[in-house]
Design a protein around this motif. Sequence first.
Motif, PDB file in Angstrom:
ATOM      1  N   ASP A 159     -49.890  16.193 -44.466  1.00 38.36           N
ATOM      2  CA  ASP A 159     -50.645  16.749 -43.346  1.00 38.36           C
ATOM      3  C   ASP A 159     -49.776  17.721 -42.555  1.00 38.36           C
ATOM      4  OD1 ASP A 159     -48.903  14.895 -42.370  1.00 38.36           O
ATOM      5  OD2 ASP A 159     -50.369  13.812 -41.174  1.00 38.36           O
ATOM      6  N   LEU A 160     -48.952  18.478 -43.276  1.00 39.08           N
ATOM      7  CA  LEU A 160     -48.227  19.575 -42.627  1.00 39.08           C
ATOM      8  C   LEU A 160     -49.268  20.514 -42.006  1.00 39.08           C
ATOM      9  CD1 LEU A 160     -45.490  20.195 -45.333  1.00 39.08           C
ATOM     10  CD2 LEU A 160     -45.178  19.159 -43.080  1.00 39.08           C
ATOM     11  N   ASP A 191     -45.219  17.819 -32.409  1.00 39.36           N
ATOM     12  CA  ASP A 191     -45.213  16.706 -33.351  1.00 39.36           C
ATOM     13  C   ASP A 191     -46.318  15.701 -33.015  1.00 39.36           C
ATOM     14  OD1 ASP A 191     -44.314  15.010 -31.328  1.00 39.36           O
ATOM     15  OD2 ASP A 191     -42.257  14.922 -32.056  1.00 39.36           O
ATOM     16  N   ASP A 192     -46.391  14.620 -33.799  1.00 38.81           N
ATOM     17  CA  ASP A 192     -47.483  13.664 -33.629  1.00 38.81           C
ATOM     18  C   ASP A 192     -47.392  12.881 -32.324  1.00 38.81           C
ATOM     19  OD1 ASP A 192     -48.752  14.396 -35.927  1.00 38.81           O
ATOM     20  OD2 ASP A 192     -48.273  12.608 -37.067  1.00 38.81           O
ATOM     21  N   PHE A 193     -46.237  12.894 -31.675  1.00 39.61           N
ATOM     22  CA  PHE A 193     -46.105  12.276 -30.358  1.00 39.61           C
ATOM     23  C   PHE A 193     -46.580  13.230 -29.262  1.00 39.61           C
ATOM     24  CE2 PHE A 193     -43.249   9.652 -32.792  1.00 39.61           C
ATOM     25  CZ  PHE A 193     -43.240   8.417 -32.162  1.00 39.61           C
ATOM     26  N   ASN A 245     -44.862  15.965 -28.573  1.00 34.01           N
ATOM     27  CA  ASN A 245     -43.686  16.685 -28.089  1.00 34.01           C
ATOM     28  C   ASN A 245     -43.754  18.152 -28.513  1.00 34.01           C
ATOM     29  OD1 ASN A 245     -42.534  14.196 -27.193  1.00 34.01           O
ATOM     30  ND2 ASN A 245     -41.803  13.804 -29.276  1.00 34.01           N
ATOM     31  N   ILE A 278     -41.855  21.125 -29.487  1.00 31.08           N
ATOM     32  CA  ILE A 278     -40.508  21.401 -29.974  1.00 31.08           C
ATOM     33  C   ILE A 278     -40.278  22.906 -29.963  1.00 31.08           C
ATOM     34  CG2 ILE A 278     -38.939  21.155 -31.935  1.00 31.08           C
ATOM     35  CD1 ILE A 278     -40.640  18.666 -32.740  1.00 31.08           C
TER      36      ILE A 278
END
Lengths: 269, 269, 269
Positions: free
Chosen positions: C34-35, C193-195, C197, C199
């Motif tokens: 799931d990129l 990202d999945d959290f 965050n 980046i």
Amino acid sequence: MITLASDFGSVYPAAMRGVLARECDARLEDVAHDLPRQDVRAAAFWLRFVLAEFPPAVHLVVVDPGVGTDRDALVVRVGDHALVGPDNGVLLPPARALAERQGLGGDDGTDADAGADADGAVEAFVLDHPEPDSTTFHGRDVFAPAAAQLYEAGVDHLPSLPDLDPTDDPVDLRLPAASVDADGADGEVLVVDDFGNAITNVPGDAVRGRESVSVDGERVPVGRSFAAVAPGDRLVTVGSHGYAECDVNRGRGAEAFGLAPGDAVRFDF
Amino acid sequence: MITLASDFGSVYPAAMRGVLARECDARLEDVAHDLPRQDVRAAAFWLRFVLAEFPPAVHLVVVDPGVGTDRDALVVRVGDHALVGPDNGVLLPPARALAERQGLGGDDGTDADAGADADGAVEAFVLDHPEPDSTTFHGRDVFAPAAAQLYEAGVDHLPSLPDLDPTDDPVDLRLPAASVDADGADGEVLVVDDFGNAITNVPGDAVRGRESVSVDGERVPVGRSFAAVAPGDRLVTVGSHGYAECDVNRGRGAEAFGLAPGDAVRFDF
Amino acid sequence: MITLASDFGSVYPAAMRGVLARECDARLEDVAHDLPRQDVRAAAFWLRFVLAEFPPAVHLVVVDPGVGTDRDALVVRVGDHALVGPDNGVLLPPARALAERQGLGGDDGTDADAGADADGAVEAFVLDHPEPDSTTFHGRDVFAPAAAQLYEAGVDHLPSLPDLDPTDDPVDLRLPAASVDADGADGEVLVVDDFGNAITNVPGDAVRGRESVSVDGERVPVGRSFAAVAPGDRLVTVGSHGYAECDVNRGRGAEAFGLAPGDAVRFDF
């Protein structure tokens, strides 16, 4: 075998798998990486349910809202299994389930049953480790290398490893016990699964065999399976984990009953 | 090798993997655990597409809206492969694709081609099993143990296993056939994939090589690949499963065409 | 070992796994499927981060918005590792990270550091292959068979394989470099990202050790970990990939900061 469980979602688990594949020969088995995010209690529920199915293994568990704080890293040994992860309570419920499955004691995981604990079978150790450069990914930098090391050493040899210090007071966590009497049960929704089933802490035995119960005042059939009611209809059933759950046949019980994790739920018999 | 496919989402598949790892030495390969929920036809489409890629294996398939009812547990043997799962039709389409791939007959999976069926190559058996304590998770309690047992016995020896009874009338399921003539094709959307492509049951040969077709009245280019049109533009292409699909380059065809699984779709040539 | 990474979501990756399992004996390790969809730059970021953790392997990477066009198929060798995928830039950043990890050169992956490139260690080859019948799934029909063949041949023998032609100008891709001076940093959000965050491409060294920075004008603490601030509060931290990220403790930084991939971000010291 090393199993992996986390709340990391995508990509980050592969970093742990890479470290494990690099540092040991263990077969790797993913348990889940979408455990409810940073929810130690829900993770403990799910791991209690599922880790006991596995053959002897090192179980790497990283649900770790306190990463980068001074919480300890913990290793737990129970029979032929070991668990490694943060010392925040997430390891103890599945460890007790593993004790029970191996005939070493164990209990139902709730406050109510703490007296039957498998304390003799569950040994806990604080893992002494250098602080990694990165402070936000102990799964990759601390726990995965430790799991590989434990796997290579063999679970039998854990107590003699130099960087493990026995501890008598790991952070523990117990699922809240439901209150059941002749008239009904007061419980709580522990988790909602991917089918939308609202899983409570009310033991299945409290509802099994009844024709119906009232859930928060409304009468609902008790079914042996989802198909006991028409598609779209509500029911209470006993899930594969042994707890009563509020379901809809081919639908989502949590929404239909208006229940979310942490909500109180009352069953009247 | 044992492959696993289900609509279980998270955590529950790990319980099956644990049972399999405990009860046999097979290499485990996940196919998918987010098959469209309790949608036997969509699962059959996807498994028809993908299981035939695998080397000889036992394929554990659990999309089981009737769990806990009196539906049978089914084992199907086709050449060097076996499938195990509920007797609700989900196993037969991939079994016929496996027959075709092994040169044992098989057909295109639709009503229209039923005459070319691989009936001689596909053997079905009802699995005789005790009713487990839990009535809602036959994946863990019935099908995974059976898959492990079949793997250990070897696919060659299935017919002689004592708890398998040959059956001539397993529940079958065929994908609806599209109607194609010189003017166009009347079909149906079978599934929408994760890219948002609306995959129809119209055979790719009906559109391949044409410059354009009208989809429900609007002219759309037929492209050999998504990149045949500008990003954001609609096209019809032939997917890797051999069916015509309604796509958007770098976008979601289902939304752009207003199509969902089960919708009728008309292509005019 | 063969690792697999793609933006395919569900089911399609299993077709590649089936091909690989059929055509070679390699252990298969999924990286992620799931990129970010058809986002070559984001995929390159994540693969740069994660592939270097793995032991020597063939890395199959399929993020391929140009499938079916005349873009080449590429094989890259770097030390004991090989990568195979489309010639669209996605392979080069992780190849340079693999060079760096193996002590063969490599750089920080951005424009700013291109002079330190590991060009000697990274060898690229165009893969000569017949055009498959299906034009939309080269992952199954071109790249997976090639990965199996490379695995069987051994990475050492790649340069002598007859269907590989050395190339000096594979499509390259570099992450944009942030601009850092004594007053602050101008960067960009690379991925979320999945959290949740956000980046950025601002090197962690630019913020590490500071008490706080201003993010787009608002002062925010710099923490060593999420738990440095109260749950729900914002912070800037250095992620496990070494870049500064905009986070919320137990929340989603991207939403709280109003940041999405590609957005410019300004840190004032």
